[in-house]
Design a protein around this motif. Structure first.
Motif, PDB file in Angstrom:
ATOM      1  N   ASN A 121      -0.238   5.162 -10.329  1.00 57.12           N
ATOM      2  CA  ASN A 121       0.946   5.353  -9.482  1.00 57.12           C
ATOM      3  C   ASN A 121       0.727   4.739  -8.098  1.00 57.12           C
ATOM      4  OD1 ASN A 121       2.519   6.658 -11.356  1.00 57.12           O
ATOM      5  ND2 ASN A 121       1.910   8.727 -10.719  1.00 57.12           N
ATOM      6  N   ALA A 122      -0.455   4.929  -7.550  1.00 54.04           N
ATOM      7  CA  ALA A 122      -0.745   4.395  -6.215  1.00 54.04           C
ATOM      8  C   ALA A 122      -0.676   2.871  -6.231  1.00 54.04           C
ATOM      9  CB  ALA A 122      -2.121   4.861  -5.754  1.00 54.04           C
ATOM     10  N   ILE A 123      -1.256   2.275  -7.261  1.00 50.47           N
ATOM     11  CA  ILE A 123      -1.244   0.816  -7.370  1.00 50.47           C
ATOM     12  C   ILE A 123       0.193   0.308  -7.466  1.00 50.47           C
ATOM     13  CG2 ILE A 123      -1.820  -1.106  -8.911  1.00 50.47           C
ATOM     14  CD1 ILE A 123      -4.417   0.533  -9.592  1.00 50.47           C
ATOM     15  N   GLU A 124       0.973   0.990  -8.305  1.00 47.36           N
ATOM     16  CA  GLU A 124       2.371   0.621  -8.521  1.00 47.36           C
ATOM     17  C   GLU A 124       3.146   0.661  -7.191  1.00 47.36           C
ATOM     18  OE1 GLU A 124       4.658  -0.682 -11.665  1.00 47.36           O
ATOM     19  OE2 GLU A 124       2.612   0.075 -11.806  1.00 47.36           O
ATOM     20  N   LEU A 125       2.969   1.775  -6.441  1.00 45.85           N
ATOM     21  CA  LEU A 125       3.672   1.936  -5.171  1.00 45.85           C
ATOM     22  C   LEU A 125       3.224   0.901  -4.156  1.00 45.85           C
ATOM     23  CD1 LEU A 125       3.617   5.833  -4.778  1.00 45.85           C
ATOM     24  CD2 LEU A 125       5.641   4.405  -5.116  1.00 45.85           C
ATOM     25  N   LYS A 126       1.921   0.684  -4.125  1.00 48.12           N
ATOM     26  CA  LYS A 126       1.357  -0.252  -3.151  1.00 48.12           C
ATOM     27  C   LYS A 126       1.846  -1.672  -3.435  1.00 48.12           C
ATOM     28  CE  LYS A 126      -1.645  -0.357   0.289  1.00 48.12           C
ATOM     29  NZ  LYS A 126      -1.515   0.412   1.521  1.00 48.12           N
ATOM     30  N   LYS A 127       1.980  -1.983  -4.718  1.00 49.38           N
ATOM     31  CA  LYS A 127       2.453  -3.324  -5.075  1.00 49.38           C
ATOM     32  C   LYS A 127       3.906  -3.508  -4.673  1.00 49.38           C
ATOM     33  CE  LYS A 127      -0.462  -4.712  -8.936  1.00 49.38           C
ATOM     34  NZ  LYS A 127      -0.567  -4.559 -10.400  1.00 49.38           N
ATOM     35  N   LYS A 128       4.679  -2.432  -4.853  1.00 45.55           N
ATOM     36  CA  LYS A 128       6.097  -2.513  -4.501  1.00 45.55           C
ATOM     37  C   LYS A 128       6.269  -2.605  -2.992  1.00 45.55           C
ATOM     38  CE  LYS A 128       8.495  -0.617  -8.424  1.00 45.55           C
ATOM     39  NZ  LYS A 128       9.223   0.440  -9.047  1.00 45.55           N
ATOM     40  N   LYS A 129       5.440  -1.833  -2.305  1.00 45.04           N
ATOM     41  CA  LYS A 129       5.588  -1.782  -0.845  1.00 45.04           C
ATOM     42  C   LYS A 129       4.210  -1.822  -0.196  1.00 45.04           C
ATOM     43  CE  LYS A 129       8.048   1.602   0.168  1.00 45.04           C
ATOM     44  NZ  LYS A 129       8.644   2.749   0.825  1.00 45.04           N
ATOM     45  N   GLU A 160     -12.119   2.509 -14.411  1.00 43.31           N
ATOM     46  CA  GLU A 160     -12.800   2.233 -13.150  1.00 43.31           C
ATOM     47  C   GLU A 160     -12.200   0.980 -12.486  1.00 43.31           C
ATOM     48  OE1 GLU A 160     -14.920   4.148 -11.694  1.00 43.31           O
ATOM     49  OE2 GLU A 160     -15.742   2.873 -10.121  1.00 43.31           O
ATOM     50  N   ASP A 161     -11.724   0.062 -13.316  1.00 43.62           N
ATOM     51  CA  ASP A 161     -11.063  -1.140 -12.770  1.00 43.62           C
ATOM     52  C   ASP A 161      -9.856  -0.755 -11.914  1.00 43.62           C
ATOM     53  OD1 ASP A 161     -12.914  -2.714 -13.978  1.00 43.62           O
ATOM     54  OD2 ASP A 161     -11.620  -3.350 -15.636  1.00 43.62           O
ATOM     55  N   LEU A 162      -9.146   0.300 -12.329  1.00 45.43           N
ATOM     56  CA  LEU A 162      -7.983   0.751 -11.551  1.00 45.43           C
ATOM     57  C   LEU A 162      -8.440   1.277 -10.189  1.00 45.43           C
ATOM     58  CD1 LEU A 162      -5.958   2.832 -14.192  1.00 45.43           C
ATOM     59  CD2 LEU A 162      -5.425   0.543 -13.371  1.00 45.43           C
ATOM     60  N   TYR A 163      -9.551   2.003 -10.216  1.00 42.33           N
ATOM     61  CA  TYR A 163     -10.093   2.561  -8.968  1.00 42.33           C
ATOM     62  C   TYR A 163     -10.406   1.426  -8.001  1.00 42.33           C
ATOM     63  CZ  TYR A 163     -13.101   5.747  -6.174  1.00 42.33           C
ATOM     64  OH  TYR A 163     -13.677   6.501  -5.195  1.00 42.33           O
ATOM     65  N   ARG A 164     -11.040   0.396  -8.562  1.00 41.24           N
ATOM     66  CA  ARG A 164     -11.417  -0.734  -7.734  1.00 41.24           C
ATOM     67  C   ARG A 164     -10.180  -1.450  -7.187  1.00 41.24           C
ATOM     68  NH1 ARG A 164     -15.907  -2.898  -6.447  1.00 41.24           N
ATOM     69  NH2 ARG A 164     -15.634  -4.854  -5.321  1.00 41.24           N
ATOM     70  N   GLU A 165      -9.206  -1.615  -8.098  1.00 39.57           N
ATOM     71  CA  GLU A 165      -7.978  -2.307  -7.690  1.00 39.57           C
ATOM     72  C   GLU A 165      -7.276  -1.531  -6.573  1.00 39.57           C
ATOM     73  OE1 GLU A 165      -5.250  -2.916 -10.912  1.00 39.57           O
ATOM     74  OE2 GLU A 165      -3.781  -3.961  -9.650  1.00 39.57           O
ATOM     75  N   ALA A 166      -7.215  -0.218  -6.737  1.00 37.80           N
ATOM     76  CA  ALA A 166      -6.549   0.608  -5.724  1.00 37.80           C
ATOM     77  C   ALA A 166      -7.256   0.473  -4.376  1.00 37.80           C
ATOM     78  CB  ALA A 166      -6.540   2.066  -6.173  1.00 37.80           C
ATOM     79  N   ARG A 167      -8.585   0.485  -4.425  1.00 41.71           N
ATOM     80  CA  ARG A 167      -9.314   0.349  -3.158  1.00 41.71           C
ATOM     81  C   ARG A 167      -9.075  -1.019  -2.542  1.00 41.71           C
ATOM     82  NH1 ARG A 167     -15.256   2.021  -4.538  1.00 41.71           N
ATOM     83  NH2 ARG A 167     -14.530   1.101  -6.466  1.00 41.71           N
ATOM     84  N   GLY A 193      -6.006  -1.298  -0.642  1.00 41.28           N
ATOM     85  CA  GLY A 193      -5.956  -0.548   0.612  1.00 41.28           C
ATOM     86  C   GLY A 193      -5.566   0.904   0.472  1.00 41.28           C
ATOM     87  N   VAL A 194      -5.635   1.435  -0.726  1.00 39.96           N
ATOM     88  CA  VAL A 194      -5.377   2.872  -0.894  1.00 39.96           C
ATOM     89  C   VAL A 194      -6.555   3.629  -0.280  1.00 39.96           C
ATOM     90  CG1 VAL A 194      -5.052   4.725  -2.574  1.00 39.96           C
ATOM     91  CG2 VAL A 194      -4.055   2.462  -2.993  1.00 39.96           C
ATOM     92  N   ASN A 195      -6.248   4.674   0.485  1.00 44.48           N
ATOM     93  CA  ASN A 195      -7.321   5.462   1.102  1.00 44.48           C
ATOM     94  C   ASN A 195      -7.767   6.582   0.172  1.00 44.48           C
ATOM     95  OD1 ASN A 195      -6.798   4.023   3.536  1.00 44.48           O
ATOM     96  ND2 ASN A 195      -5.057   5.408   3.864  1.00 44.48           N
TER      97      ASN A 195
END
Lengths: 1016, 173
Positions: A765-773, A792-799, A802-804
């Protein structure tokens, strides 16, 4: 007959797949590269989270697979290539020479002693040595010797040849050459397993240089009672006692720089296991675990973790170990770790265990590419999220660790699942399936005949005869009452001797056979077959163990050992004299499956069974199909679920074999395997019957009662957020500052389990939101980030996006307030800076727990199958029977069994279908021969037996007040005998009288025993 | 009993081993060539839960000097929880037998996993030593003493003191 299927890999996954297919009536070629079946699991000491002994649970499974008449095993055999098309593959195989004739070798081990050449023991990872001619492991299956050609003096220099000289079977064959051959197969199951991946531990942690730095697999062998140190935890370098031990998690996993970004999923758990076992072995040892996140996301794992946390002396330290140096003065190991404040700390240890990860075997990745099977970026076989075992090449299925890191139960479930897929190609013909297991017919009359016992005593070369005076024992036994013939034989297990036994039965009209030789655990089946071929019921043969528990353990006390052997044989005679022929009964089987639940789990199971040709009745309480999946949108890795779901619904609606009862409630279930009745209420009352029940009744998402969830529109659950993202809700467009709180309702005192999928869901969800905005600010407040496996790839992608991330503890949970109308205020402690942060989020997302279904309790009572402490359905065995319930014929899948994502539900449902198919494919079910029986004249109807029987196989008839044994369900454990006060229950094959006769004969005084010198 | 006689005493010990763990451990002790005293006689049973307490008593009655019951470790039972039932039952029985004068050294209960060959060998060695330390078991009544007892106190199967009637249950003698 169905077409054969080939299974590549003889580890636990391959064994499970082969057994399931064989049970369905499919001939299987099981191909294993090493000299023995068992794979990695055979090297493990204990298994988490129950600390079950690995060998204890695995060995019976290997033996029954190897002995299955539909399974042909090729050891030391590798895959060369595959040609042809699904349904008609030609698989080229290459068998390396064993230099031992597999038909002649009996595994007697006589040659090992004579062999002059010592080599590192591969099974013990080189921690100990064995001879150039050896057994791969003590409990190798097949039980055969093997010669290592690189170290054999005969093969290398044409000297020695001792093993050939001492072998009494002429089994050594130096002339063996590599053999290439082709087998035909309808489908291929690929289960070659994994390799332990250690990253750069050699340079970073001085592995190999410091002897006291060991890998986790090496530590398994060290812990093992049969391992190189007999289970003593000592420093490999000098054998000194270990007082302080460190475990380093994530060595080689979650390591982006080494191209191993994924999490190996099992290391946290096995390290916790190691920590607990270390404390068991060494109650005073200090145990430190260095970790990043504890990933105890499996069923029952969190409790195990809590137990370890509560164990004194076990410390969990969230830190990375930078380096390991060996101190000169006392040769202890000094670990430098990064402290929480950015500085370095150092600490000394006696032993360091590296929790090495799971990686694809290099040669397997090559094999896969050769086979044109797609691999993912990490080299694992690539399979779909919605079709977990289907590889890029039609007809080839992959299961176990070859498709990604996973633990044993997942591998076992996948194996059963791929068995279903492969079975679909093997053109199962249900009409002829029942024929595959007809009960044996014993022609020789036994009842009303005088007891005529034939006693055969084996020399086993010098294995027995070298210690025990076999001739003397034979002579003594020959004079016993009922003994018609006593004969000593050089090697009873040889083919000639088998024939000899059959001939003697004919010649002397023998009707009971006693074999005194090795252990029944390995040879009972062989001798049962031998007497059966002579027309004698196999249960009229008994074995007495005078080798493994006789000559081998008393080699310096020849007289006493001889006397003991005589007493044992005498007791065997006493025991066998009253044996009766035992038959396996036949019980009708209804070859229809009843599937409870019309979500993805239930529908998948129904589809697979329908595809195999079995009729299915699917029951769903809602009007529509789809269950929870109807309200989620994305899979674990973010693929849309809708199209898959629609296709699945369409498929099962179109399948004529599947009857759908949607909008029906379950009223009652009764019966047992082969014969279940199901009562439904709904548009009309319906009664259904089936041979098996698949429980796929689903679970729920928690509606939180904390974090002001009920009080604001701006606070939602992760599932609700997913819905909003999918609908592109306006509410999201204003949300710039978003907080996600993990573990809402999970891992707390009243719900101490991990809900498994919330971490990945929030990351997605965080990745999705971050990509949109991209300018939105997203903070995930978590306790442990459990993005296991590829997630774990998702975790890396989120970081990277710029997800905190900020960690909190149960004691410092974030606080949420509603201020000034509808504005939110969040307060949480930031652990890195140790400050309290206040913020005003626009949106707060709660990762709510997965709850067991409301109906679980009711259904569990009707099915008489238990729930676990958290009210999910309990599997029969957490490791090896992950989709079976403890009640025969009932299988578990999906959220009813525990929290899991959609891909895992699919895989489990296919497994449940596979397990169900192995029952449905039989026209009648065979009962076991050695089961309990009740003498009604003695039974007082107290019901004690009923209370102790976990299989619900014995019940007191409410009217007759007499206990009755359900012959299909009884497993022959004899627990009911233990509690029966009037001794009304007895156990066929292990009757009270037989055991008492045996004991009496063991204890009987013999006139001559004093004259024998070795008084016993 | 004189000390030298005690030293020469070779006890007979019946070991009830469950098929799945302890019997396998005993086999492993063999294939690992671990040595232990010959005093042990293994009886293979499917599960320690199968043992009725009476069977233990009868084993003593038939003249065993000691008994070993060995099953799977807690949690490892092939039949899920047979070993727990066995343990519970055995503890009760042991206390009862101790109360009636059977030395606790004669009654031994343990667990061995299929990988614990060494443990099995050690257990046997220890059990043999324990039983040796209490000497031969002569506590049971032979038929003759029972007959004598019957004459003195009436029929042991009867509830009325001095009664000549009642049924003697062969099974419980």
């Amino acid at each position: 007959m169905a077409d054969p299927v080939i299974v590549i890999g003889g580890g636990i996954a391959g064994i499970q797949a082969a057994t399931d297919l064989a049970e369905m009536g499919v001939p299987v070629y099981l191909v294993e590269k090493s000299p023995s079946l068992g794979g990695r699991m055979a090297q493990l000491d204990k298994t988490f989270p129950t600390n079950d002994c690995s060998t204890c649970i695995l060995a019976p499974k290997i033996t029954s697979c190897y002995n299955h008449k539909n399974v042909t095993t090729y050891t030391m055999t590798e895959l060369v290539g595959v040609e042809g098309t699904p349904g008609n593959f030609r698989v080229r195989l290459k068998k390396r020479p064993r230099y031992i004739n597999e038909d002649k070798c009996t595994g007697c081990a006589e040659c090992f002693e004579k062999c002059p050449e010592k080599i590192p023991d591969e099974y013990n990872l080189g921690l100990t040595e064995h001879k150039a001619v050896h057994k791969y492991q003590p409990q190798a299956v097949p039980n055969l010797a093997v010669i290592d050609p690189d170290h054999c003096r005969k093969l290398q220099e044409d000297k020695c040849g001792l093993c050939e000289i001492v072998c009494n079977f002429d089994a050594v064959d130096y002339s063996q050459r590599e053999k290439n051959f082709i087998v035909q197969a309808a489908a291929i199951i690929f289960a070659p397993g994994y390799e332990s991946f250690d990253g750069d531990i050699v340079s970073q942690y001085n592995y190999g240089k410091h002897q006291d730095v060991v890998t986790s697999l090496e530590f398994e062998r060290i812990l093992n009672a049969a391992g190189p140190t007999d289970g003593k935890i000592i420093r490999p370098s000098d054998g000194k006692k270990v007082e302080k031990i460190a475990f380093i998690h994530c060595t080689g996993s979650r390591d982006f720089s080494r191209d191993h970004n994924y999490c190996s999923s099992v290391c946290c758990m096995y390290s916790i296991k190691h920590a607990l076992l270390t404390r068991e072995h060494l109650p005073d040892a200090a145990v430190d675990l260095f970790y990043m996140d504890i990933r105890s996301h499996g069923k029952g794992f969190e409790r195990y973790f809590n137990r370890a946390e509560a164990t004194s002396g076990v410390n969990f330290i969230r830190s990375r170990v930078a380096e390991i140096e060996r101190r000169e003065q006392d040769s202890r190991l000094q670990l430098k770790t990064t402290g929480g404040d950015g500085g370095f700390k150092s600490e000394d240890y006696d032993l360091v265990v590296l929790a090495t990860g799971i990686a694809p075997k290099e040669e397997v990745t090559e094999d896969l590419q050769k086979l044109k099977v797609r691999t993912n970026k990490y080299g694992f076989a690539d399979t779909g999220e919605f079709s977990p075992f289907v590889t890029g090449r039609e007809g080839i299925f992959a299961c176990g660790a070859v498709t990604g890191p996973k633990d044993i139960p997942e591998s076992v479930a996948e194996a059963s699942g791929s068995a279903v897929m492969a079975g679909g190609l093997a053109s199962l013909d249900i009409k002829e399936l029942g024929v595959t297991e007809a009960p044996p017919i014993a022609s020789r009359a036994v009842t009303n005949q005088r007891t005529r016992i034939g006693v055969f005593i084996c020399h086993c070369g010098t294995n027995i005869a070298g210690v025990i005076d076999v001739e003397e024992v034979t002579k003594r036994v020959a004079d016993m009452p009922f003994v018609e013939l006593a004969e000593d034989v050089k090697y009873l297990c040889s083919t000639d001797s088998q024939k000899l036994i059959a001939d003697r039965i004919e010649e002397y009209d023998l009707n009971r056979i006693l074999v005194a030789s090795c252990t029944p655990r390995t040879h009972e089946m062989l001798f049962q077959d031998a007497v059966e071929r002579a027309g004698l019921n196999p249960h009229l043969m008994e074995m007495t163990n005078i080798r493994d528990q006789g000559s081998w353990v008393h080699k310096d006390e020849k007289e006493k050992a001889t006397w003991k052997a005589y007493e044992l044989v005498r007791a065997g005679v006493a025991r066998i004299k009253n044996a009766l022929p035992l038959e396996r009964g036949e019980v009708d089987n209804i070859t229809r499956a009843l599937v409870l639940g019309g979500g993805v789990a239930g529908m998948t199971a129904a589809r697979e069974l329908g595809n195999l040709g079995f009729p299915v009745s699917l029951v769903e309480k809602e009007e529509f199909l789809g269950g929870k999946a109807a309200s989620i949108h994305r899979s674990g890795l973010g693929r849309p679920i809708r199209p898959f779901l629609e296709r699945l619904i369409q498929e099962i609606k179109e399948n004529e074999l599947i009857d759908i009862y949607s909008g029906y409630e379950i009223e009652d279930i009764s019966g047992f395997v082969g014969n279940y009745q199901l009562e439904l209420s709904g548009p009309k009352a319906v009664e259904l019957e089936g041979g098996v029940v698949i429980v796929a009744t689903g679970g729920e998402e928690l509606k939180p009662d904390e974090y002001k969830y009920q009080n604001s529109e701006k606070i939602m659950t992760a599932l609700e957020l997913e819905e909003s993202i999918e609908n592109d809700d306006n509410s999201l467009s204003d949300a710039k500052n978003i907080y996600m709180i993990q573990c809402v309702g999970s891992r707390e005192e009243d719900r101490p389990y991990c809900s498994r999928l919330c971490c990945t869901q929030s990351l997605r969800n965080a990745i999705e939101l971050k990509k949109k905005k991209p300018d939105s600010e997203i903070t995930i407040l978590y306790r442990e980030m459990r993005s296991y496996g590829y997630y774990e790839d998702l975790y890396r992608e989120a970081r990277n996006l710029g997800v905190n991330f900020s960690r909190y503890d149960l004691e410092t949970k974030p606080k949420i307030d509603i201020v000034e109308g509808d504005n939110l205020e969040i307060e949480f402690k930031e652990p890195l800076t140790d400050t309290v942060v206040k913020d005003n989020p626009d949106l707060v997302v709660l990762a709510a727990a997965i709850l067991p279904g409301d109906d679980n309790n009711r259904i569990s009572k009707m099915l008489k199958t238990p729930l676990n402490e958290d009210e999910f359905f309990l599997e029969a065995h957490v490791k090896l029977r992950p989709v079976d319930s403890s009640t025969d014929g009932i299988f578990l899948t999906g959220l009813a069994h525990g929290p899991k994502n959609i891909s895992e539900s699919i895989s489990q449902s296919q497994a449940a279908a596979g397990r169900a198919a192995s029952i449905l494919s039989k026209e009648f079910l065979l009962t076991a021969a050695t089961i309990a029986e009740v003498d009604e004249s003695l039974c007082i109807g107290c019901g004690d037996c009923e209370r102790v029987c976990v299989y619900k196989a014995i019940e007191v008839d409410p009217f007759e007040k007499k206990a009755e044994v359900n012959k299909v369900l009884c497993k022959g454990c004899g627990n009911c005998l233990g509690v029966c006060r009037p001794h009304a229950v007895d156990l066929k094959g292990f009757k009270n009288q037989q055991i008492l006769d045996e004991v009496e004969a063991l204890l009987a005084k013999d006139e001559e025993e004093f004259s024998k010198g070795g008084m016993l | 009993m004189p000390a030298n006689e005690k030293e020469e005493f070779e006890p007979k010990i019946i070991a009830y081993l469950c098929n799945w763990c302890s019997y396998a451990a005993a086999d492993l002790a063999g294939s690992s060539r671990l040595q232990y005293p010959t005093n042990i006689r293994a009886v293979r049973i499917p599960c320690t839960g199968r043992l009725n307490p009476l069977m233990i008593i009868k084993t003593l009655k038939k003249g065993a000097d000691g008994i070993l019951v060995s099953g799977c470790h807690p949690g490892d039972c092939h039949y899920i929880d047979g070993n727990y039932y066995a343990r519970r039952r055995f503890i009760m029985l042991k206390e009862l037998l101790e109360y009636s004068g059977v030395e606790s050294e004669r009654l031994n209960f343990t667990w061995c996993s299929a990988a614990e060959g060494r443990r099995f060998a050690n257990v046997v060695t220890q059990v043999v030593d324990r039983v040796k330390s209490v000497g031969p078991w002569e506590g049971y009544l032979d038929q003759e003493s029972i007959k004598k007892l019957e004459q003195e106190t009436g029929n042991p199967g009867s509830t009325i003191v001095g009664s000549e009637g009642g049924v003697v249950d062969e099974q419980f003698l």
